[in-house]
Scaffold this active site. Structure first.
Site, PDB file in Angstrom:
ATOM      1  N   ASP A   1      19.081  -5.605 -55.520  1.00 30.86           N
ATOM      2  CA  ASP A   1      17.928  -6.046 -56.309  1.00 30.86           C
ATOM      3  C   ASP A   1      17.055  -7.010 -55.500  1.00 30.86           C
ATOM      4  O   ASP A   1      15.833  -6.965 -55.569  1.00 30.86           O
ATOM      5  CB  ASP A   1      18.366  -6.659 -57.646  1.00 30.86           C
ATOM      6  CG  ASP A   1      19.570  -7.574 -57.515  1.00 30.86           C
ATOM      7  OD1 ASP A   1      19.997  -7.856 -56.385  1.00 30.86           O
ATOM      8  OD2 ASP A   1      20.101  -8.003 -58.557  1.00 30.86           O
TER       9      ASP A   1
ATOM     10  N   MET B   1      23.696  -4.568 -59.780  1.00 34.13           N
ATOM     11  CA  MET B   1      22.780  -5.688 -59.577  1.00 34.13           C
ATOM     12  C   MET B   1      21.647  -5.601 -60.584  1.00 34.13           C
ATOM     13  O   MET B   1      21.289  -4.516 -61.009  1.00 34.13           O
ATOM     14  CB  MET B   1      22.232  -5.648 -58.168  1.00 34.13           C
ATOM     15  CG  MET B   1      23.309  -5.839 -57.137  1.00 34.13           C
ATOM     16  SD  MET B   1      23.958  -7.507 -57.097  1.00 34.13           S
ATOM     17  CE  MET B   1      25.388  -7.251 -56.066  1.00 34.13           C
ATOM     18  N   CYS B   2      21.121  -6.740 -60.950  1.00 30.59           N
ATOM     19  CA  CYS B   2      20.419  -6.701 -62.214  1.00 30.59           C
ATOM     20  C   CYS B   2      19.440  -7.841 -62.400  1.00 30.59           C
ATOM     21  O   CYS B   2      19.350  -8.756 -61.600  1.00 30.59           O
ATOM     22  CB  CYS B   2      21.446  -6.818 -63.331  1.00 30.59           C
ATOM     23  SG  CYS B   2      22.869  -5.786 -63.070  1.00 30.59           S
ATOM     24  N   GLY B   3      18.762  -7.758 -63.525  1.00 32.28           N
ATOM     25  CA  GLY B   3      17.958  -8.861 -64.001  1.00 32.28           C
ATOM     26  C   GLY B   3      18.486  -9.310 -65.353  1.00 32.28           C
ATOM     27  O   GLY B   3      18.852  -8.489 -66.192  1.00 32.28           O
TER      28      GLY B   3
END
Lengths: 232, 439, 299
Positions: free
Chosen positions: B206, C1-3
């Protein structure tokens, strides 16, 4: 938009890439070298890759890599900065009026990064010649593998300061939670006080150099065969 | 006198294991060395091509064209790269390699219409001059990282890992750090240069997306951006590189070499190139990105046959590192006494880490470098590339292809069950693909 | 994976707008997580003796009306439901356990996405903006909410793999990072009676907290021991009936931002997700210190 002596870009409407096309076209000796960027709203890579002397003021908070790889430009962030502010900068000045997130000034090779507030973890990681002055405190693992340059911390430092340190020099006024591998406190001699005085003066951060302690590399990790630890 | 019939060696403790245990006991630290894995693992040698006969029609010898060109970076970059041949030169640092070797590679690549790649430690002027198409690596250590070099590169490769040591950093030993190399890396001369195992300013795919965006902003969205990974969880890594916005993915199998790292890494971490290519291609296909995001494969590519097989598996191009060094003279049976001084012999040398390369490839010593005049190195390298291309075209024509990228997995069979399972092509003479076809 | 995003309304005036603000925050995190998105919203608590459930079977066309009727027939208790996209929120005059047992037996095709007094979870694969539209997230009111956008690393992209993960009544977890010891931990927790629907690492973190709290730990204690037992990188946000908690792993790789004004408290993986909130430019903003637990709740 041109206003009182500077050109303004509003990131609410304008694409970052077109703003950069303009900023990257500035040449040494150009007349129009004063810019303001408004409404950054946490966007990334704002004012990255600038390559000539100019003044850029950013009003608001920025995301990752603001001023990344800066050369010669003078950038003021009138807000908070996200991770990697001024990463790998070569020269010029970046000033963060608020706090900075982690990895501020990472691998920076020159110029000065001033963070008036606090910097988070890994401030100055792998720094290679940059001078970083932090008005507040820094988080853990700051100056990890620091190679060259100076990290000045007017507040406190988190744990594992200067882990695997090379030749960067660290000055801390407040407390240090712990020192990383191969980082040791060193004597603050008059020449170091002079160096620090110069750094503080350039940064505009007000502090008494005599209140700082100095940290540097014990140079015990310098060679795989540990029989010549005194290289240098 | 011992009766040799009474001697029985141990399979668990053969001489090399005994030697290593005793070396560890003497020195108290792991072995660091150069080169790649020395163990036997399934490879492209375990695949065979199916030439045309009656059911298929081959192309004629040298006359009927067999195109080898490939475009890299067609996804986002304003200026994608056109390679005349699908064989590129992998990243090898100035520092690990001497300047003569770097220039040799650049000249040969330029003549053949392909690219070379910088390496940890930055770009040199000689290298930029020698190589018409130069890929600039952004590595975790960022030694020598410079925005001017970013701007004068033709493509940019964000290196996450390499096949010899996925998950680990490198170690350029102090004996190779002369004044120039030290200055480029902002470090004192003569000390070991530990390279970090992860990037200092991003963690995870990300954040990588943001890093790639930053590089694009700095370089005006012109240049292709590659992401290089060492082969481990290749399916995931490939998909994530695509999601992070890469124009091309470079997958380096465990046969890939290194200038210096722990032997335990070289021999025990990662997967071979053969299954890695398959996994990468499958990941691209799942995302409908095959041929849109280019796949460059490296790690143990040595011949036109290896190239043909990698392309047939679905790669768009390959990259050579160790083989290029061998072409320049690495392990050549000359200067025997210098090999001996290193405690090794031609054919066995992995002493890149010492800086005492007998053939002047991986050294900064001016005397040793004289053994590899750049013009000579350039010629050797060009000849080698030329030969590989001819071999590649020979095989592609035999399979009836007017473009090498039209080679398919169905043009191959496997010699061993292992290779059949890893490459997912049938065992020769059968329809059996392990794990498929109801077997 | 991230927000990750989270919003806690300090002032009642913000509550009707909670969904709208959260949606803006969520969509802002699209680059970090284009694969799936989800939210947990705390709103309109049911009365004592009632249970609220979010149910899903993956299709919007599910005959929820029939399910309600069936339940009313079997239990003879009052039940109300409201469909929202592919999910349906049920309010049932019954305790959770009997409902759960009945659903498992009669409708194994349905998944309980959340359960409690006030929590509602909506999650689905797809771009955050599409997910927000499918669930009309912008119309939701509430006291506080968490959201998540996912970039799958090693496990599949499905609704089941989407966050938030329910960790118990009125509890949920969202995660940014990657755990490195989740496989063995999952098998351990399975042996201790924790159910898992996926091979996802974040679900293990959720299951771990559920297990610790079932053993009597407070949320704070469970998070403290998570920092010891979970290996790898993580930022967790945990939603509770009264608020939420945020913690970063002690190595502190994955960044995060907290912001507070008189009207709200917000957390996000990046500041740009907070920027659209009213008064964000005047908020006090700081980065959570690794290994330290931050929590907010209404007393």
């Amino acid at each position: 938009m041109k206003t009182n002596g500077y050109i303004e870009f509003d990131l609410d409407g304008e694409e970052l890439s077109s703003v950069h096309a303009r900023l990257h076209s500035v040449k040494q000796g150009d007349n129009e070298r004063s810019f303001r960027i408004v409404n950054p709203r946490g966007k990334h890579a704002v004012a990255a890759g600038l390559n000539a002397p100019m003044d850029v003021r950013i009003d608001g908070h920025v995301g990752f890599y603001c001023g990344g790889m800066n050369k010669e430009a003078d950038i003021t962030i009138n807000g908070q900065a996200g991770p990697g502010v001024g990463e790998n900068m070569m020269s010029g000045l970046i000033r963060v009026c608020g706090n900075a997130s982690q990895s501020a000034g990472a691998t920076g090779r020159g110029g000065m990064l001033v963070i008036e507030g606090d910097a988070s973890s890994r401030c100055g990681i792998s720094m290679k010649g940059i001078d970083i002055v932090v008005g507040g405190s820094v988080g853990h693992m700051s100056c990890f593998m620091g190679q060259r340059g100076h990290l000045v911390v007017c507040g406190d430092a988190g744990h594992d300061l200067g882990d695997s340190l090379y030749e960067a020099q660290i000055f801390v006024r407040g407390s240090v939670d712990s020192l990383g591998a191969d980082c040791v406190e060193k004597e603050m001699r008059p020449e170091h006080i002079e160096t620090l005085k110069g750094l503080l003066a350039r940064s505009g951060v007000n502090a008494d150099p005599k209140e700082f302690r100095r940290y540097g590399s014990a140079r015990k990790l310098y060679n795989f065969h540990i029989d010549n630890a005194d290289a240098l | 006198m011992t009766d040799p019939r009474a001697l029985r060696g141990s399979a668990t403790f053969p001489p090399e294991v005994i030697r290593e245990i005793q070396r560890a006991a003497d020195q108290g630290v792991y072995e660091i060395r150069g080169f790649g894995t020395k163990r036997k693992i399934p490879s492209f040698d375990d695949l065979l091509m199916l030439g045309a006969s009656v059911s298929r029609y081959p192309l004629e010898g040298y006359r009927e064209a067999c195109d080898t060109s490939v475009m890299i970076g067609t996804r986002f970059a304003k200026k994608p790269i056109e390679l005349k041949i699908p064989i590129t030169v992998a990243g090898m640092s100035f520092g690990a390699l001497g300047s003569h070797a770097k220039r040799s590679l650049g000249w040969a690549a330029t003549e053949m219409g392909t690219s070379t790649t910088t390496g940890d430690g930055g770009m040199t002027d000689e290298e930029r001059e020698a190589s018409k198409t130069l890929v600039y690596q952004v590595l975790p250590s960022r030694y020598g990282m410079n925005p001017d070099d970013l701007r004068r590169a033709d493509a940019i490769e964000v290196v996450v890992g390499q096949g010899a040591k996925p998950g680990g950093g490198g170690m350029l030993l102090g004996q190779k750090i002369n004044e120039r190399v030290a200055k480029m890396r902002d470090l004192p001369q003569g000390i070991d240069q530990r390279s970090a195992s992860r990037h200092p300013d991003w963690t995870g795919p990300d954040d990588l997306e943001i890093k790639i965006h930053e590089i694009r902003e700095i370089t005006g969205w012109e240049k292709p951006i590659y992401v290089k990974v060492g082969a481990t969880r290749t399916r995931f890594d490939t998909a994530l590189a695509v999601k992070a916005g890469a124009d091309a993915v470079v997958v380096d199998g465990m046969q890939g070499g290194t200038a210096a790292t722990q032997d335990v890494f070289i021999e025990h971490v990662g997967i071979p190139t053969l299954p890695a290519v398959r996994q990468a291609v499958e990941a691209l296909q799942e995302l409908d990105m095959h041929r849109k995001v280019q796949l460059i494969v490296s790690g143990g590519i040595r011949s036109g046959a290896d190239v043909a097989k990698a392309l047939a598996m679905g790669a768009d191009a390959v990259s050579i590192g160790s083989a290029a060094m061998v072409a320049l003279g690495c392990n050549k049976p000359v200067y025997h006494e210098d090999y001996e001084a290193l405690g090794t012999a031609p054919g066995f040398c992995h002493h890149c880490h010492t800086g005492r390369c007998p053939v002047g490839v991986t050294t900064q010593d001016p005397e040793l470098e004289k053994r590899l005049p750049p013009e000579k190195g350039g010629r050797l390298m060009r000849n080698y590339l030329q030969t590989m291309v001819l071999e590649l075209q020979t095989l592609a024509r035999a399979c009836g292809k007017s473009h090498v990228l039209n080679l398919e997995p169905q043009d191959m069979v496997a010699l061993t069950v292992e290779a059949a399972a890893m490459a997912q092509v049938p065992l020769a003479g059968t329809d059996w693909v392990p794990g498929k076809n109801n077997y | 994976m991230c927000g990750i995003v989270g919003l806690f309304a300090k002032s009642p005036e913000l509550q009707p707008e909670l969904g709208r603000h959260l949606t803006a925050m969520l969509v802002e995190m699209t680059d970090r997580g284009p694969d799936s998105a989800g939210v947990a919203v705390y709103r309109e608590p049911v009365e004592k003796g009632w249970t609220k459930l979010s149910l899903c079977n993956g299709h919007a066309e599910y005959p929820w009306e029939t399910l309600s009727q069936e339940f009313a027939d079997d239990f003879g208790r009052e039940i109300r439901h409201e469909q929202r996209g592919s999910h349906s929120v049920f309010r049932i005059h019954e305790d959770f356990e009997p409902i759960q047992a009945w659903l498992r037996h009669r409708h194994p095709e349905l998944r309980i996405v959340s359960a409690g007094d006030s929590i509602e979870i909506f999650k689905e694969k797809g771009l955050p903006s599409d997910v927000a539209r499918n669930f009309s997230l912008d119309t939701l009111s509430g006291t506080h909410a968490l959201g998540h956008t996912r970039m799958a690393t090693e496990s599949a992209v499905t609704t089941e793999h989407s966050h938030p993960f329910s960790t118990g009544l009125d509890l949920c977890l969202v995660h940014n990072g990657s755990l490195s010891n989740h496989n063995r931990l999952r098998s351990y927790l399975r042996r201790h009676g924790i159910d898992f629907q996926t091979d996802n690492d974040s679900e293990v973190a959720a299951g771990y907290l559920a297990w610790r709290m079932r053993e009597g730990a407070t949320l704070d204690e469970a998070l403290q021991s998570a920092m010891k037992d979970l290996d790898g990188f993580f930022t967790f946000a945990v939603g509770t009936r009264d608020g939420f908690a945020v913690v970063r792993d002690p190595i502190g790789c994955k960044h995060g931002v907290l912001a507070e004004t008189d009207e709200w408290v917000a957390m996000a993986t990046e500041y740009r997700a907070i920027a659209p909130l009213p008064g964000a430019d005047k908020a006090s903003i700081w980065e959570p210190v690794p290994g330290q637990i931050y929590s907010w709740s209404r007393s």
